[in-house]
Write an enzyme that holds these catalytic residues in place. Structure first.
Site, short mmCIF file in Angstrom:
data_model
loop_
_atom_site.label_atom_id
_atom_site.label_comp_id
_atom_site.label_asym_id
_atom_site.label_seq_id
_atom_site.Cartn_x
_atom_site.Cartn_y
_atom_site.Cartn_z
CG HIS A 192 1.91 -1.65 -12.62
ND1 HIS A 192 0.74 -0.72 -12.89
CD2 HIS A 192 2.07 -1.17 -11.35
CE1 HIS A 192 0.59 0.00 -12.08
NE2 HIS A 192 1.40 -0.11 -10.80
CG HIS A 202 4.34 3.54 -11.20
ND1 HIS A 202 4.68 4.01 -9.89
CD2 HIS A 202 3.31 2.77 -11.31
CE1 HIS A 202 3.61 3.52 -9.35
NE2 HIS A 202 2.85 2.72 -9.85
CD GLU A 235 0.32 4.82 -11.35
OE1 GLU A 235 0.35 3.81 -11.79
OE2 GLU A 235 0.38 5.19 -10.19
C1 BGC Z 1 -1.09 0.89 -7.97
C2 BGC Z 1 -0.96 0.66 -6.57
C3 BGC Z 1 0.54 -0.21 -6.48
C4 BGC Z 1 1.56 0.73 -7.18
C5 BGC Z 1 2.92 0.13 -6.99
C6 BGC Z 1 -0.29 1.76 -8.42
O1 BGC Z 1 -0.12 2.14 -9.69
O2 BGC Z 1 -2.36 1.38 -8.20
O3 BGC Z 1 -1.85 -0.46 -5.99
O4 BGC Z 1 0.84 -0.35 -4.88
O5 BGC Z 1 0.99 1.23 -8.27
O6 BGC Z 1 2.85 -1.04 -7.52
#
Ligand code: BGC
Length: 400
Positions: free
Chosen positions: A160, A234, A364
């Site tokens: 991210h 998110h 997402e």
């Molecule tokens: C990811 C997860 C992660 C979560 C929060 C998601 O987009 O795929 O693996 O734990 O985000 O960080």
């Protein structure tokens, strides 16, 4: 090349185009799930003007004051968004009896999003994600023959955007009113080399709350050097939030015949595996909890949408307890369906709600994880002179 359009954003950002009908009075809010106390939910301004309202949302740890903007429509639907991380903090929508409830996981003020517990858990509640959503293997990739090393923040990988992704920066905010509803334009300039990514990336994200109860998220970006990007939001949804402890009874449909198989560190192996006959088959509706025990850790995968370009369906969700529905559309080729597997009850959100395992789910819309290292995946490269443009929509309704 990722979806390009050179002029698409103007239509939703020209200020003062049209004032919509004044937004409605306070809905019969579910008291267990009303939006944040600091949201000006019932101010005179909200009632009389078609522009979003704003209120202080606290100071970031470095002393910057941030705001909470409330977008409303005539049906009493309200979305609150802060310019810290471009984070969607609440969304009040009706259930089958017209009762309003907040369907988003989040906090009452900015300090919730900056607490040591939150940063340690790293759930990215409601935030805008960039420069690159999901993981990049080993925090490395090459572009035009040059190798780049990124900040690693998830074991051996970058997740991210890195240590300080777009979720942790303060965006410049410009409330607006467009033909299709109240909007908030957020802009951020990510410096050349930030978190290791090449090129100065100028990003604009416009959230619009439409008259038909959809939250539209419109992303635009340009760069001065070749770079990679994967922008998403998110948000964690719980259509029975306030009453439902988890989302295991929510029924999900994903129009995707394949998903990207991942290794132990959640990096795609490159295989696009058919979902048929597996617990990943959501081509027809299934309750999240129905087969989750067969998926070690829970769902946290990228589904390969059957349609990759143009506006297309990405997911539908139905909560039998409240009748609320959510329809997601996008122009992106993939969707990360994540079932809040790492939530463990240590985070207390709005009104003291404890967020335990599977308290919410994320949808997402995105390009596939680790695309910069996967030549067979749709490209996430953006070149100077091109404009990245993408729209995803989260539309709420009810089924009686
Ligand atoms: C990811 C997860 C992660 C979560 C929060 C998601 O987009 O795929 O693996 O734990 O985000 O960080």
């Amino acid at each position: 090349m990722i979806s390009l359009r050179r002029s698409g954003l103007l239509a939703v950002t020209l200020p003062g185009l049209l004032l919509l009908a004044a937004c409605g009075s306070n809905p019969s809010a579910d008291q267990t799930s009303t939006p944040t106390a600091s949201a000006p939910a019932d101010s005179a301004q909200t009632k009389s003007a078609a522009m979003p309202t704003s209120a202080p949302f606290g100071k970031t740890t470095d002393g910057t004051e941030v705001q909470l903007f409330t977008l409303a429509n005539a049906n009493g639907v309200r979305a609150t968004i802060t310019n810290y991380g471009g984070t969607l903090t609440s969304l009040l929508v009706p259930d089958k009896d017209g009762k309003m409830g907040d369907v988003i996981l989040g906090f009452d003020n900015v300090s919730g999003y900056q607490s040591p517990e939150f940063l340690k858990a790293g759930p990215y509640f409601g935030a805008l994600i960039g420069r690159y959503g999901n993981r990049i293997k080993g925090g490395k990739f090459s572009l035009e023959g040059k190798a780049y090393t990124l900040a690693k923040n998830n074991g051996p990988n970058t997740l991210h955007g890195g240590l300080k992704g777009f979720d942790k920066v303060v965006w410049q905010a410009e409330p607006g009113s467009a033909t299709d509803g109240q909007s908030l334009k957020l802009t951020y300039v990510s410096k050349d080399g930030e978190e290791g990514y090449p090129g100065t990336l100028t990003v604009a994200v416009v959230y619009t709350l439409t008259a038909d109860n959809a939250l539209k998220i419109d992303y635009t970006a340009t760069t001065d050097k070749a770079t990679v990007l994967n922008l998403t939001n998110h948000a964690y949804f719980n259509l029975n939030h306030g009453a439902g402890k988890d989302v295991l009874n929510h029924e999900v449909t994903l129009p995707a015949d394949r998903y990207t198989v991942v290794d132990a560190t959640l990096i795609p192996t490159g295989e696009l595996k058919p979902v048929k006959g597996t617990p990943f088959d959501f081509t027809t509706p299934h309750a999240i909890g129905e087969r989750i025990a067969q998926v070690p850790g829970g769902y946290d995968h990228n589904w390969v949408l059957n349609t990759a370009t143009g506006e297309h369906a990405a997911a539908t969700v139905y909560d039998p307890a409240t009748g609320r529905t959510l329809e997601v559309t996008t122009d992106q080729p993939g969707i990360q369906f994540y079932t809040g597997n790492f939530l463990d009850g240590t985070l207390k959100g709005k009104g003291g709600t404890v967020y335990g395992k599977h308290a919410g789910f994320c949808l997402e819309t995105q390009h596939f994880p680790d695309s910069p290292n996967q030549p067979t995946f749709p490209s996430t490269e953006l070149k100077p002179g091109a404009t990245f443009h993408s729209v995803s929509t989260y539309k709420f309704g009810v089924r009686k």
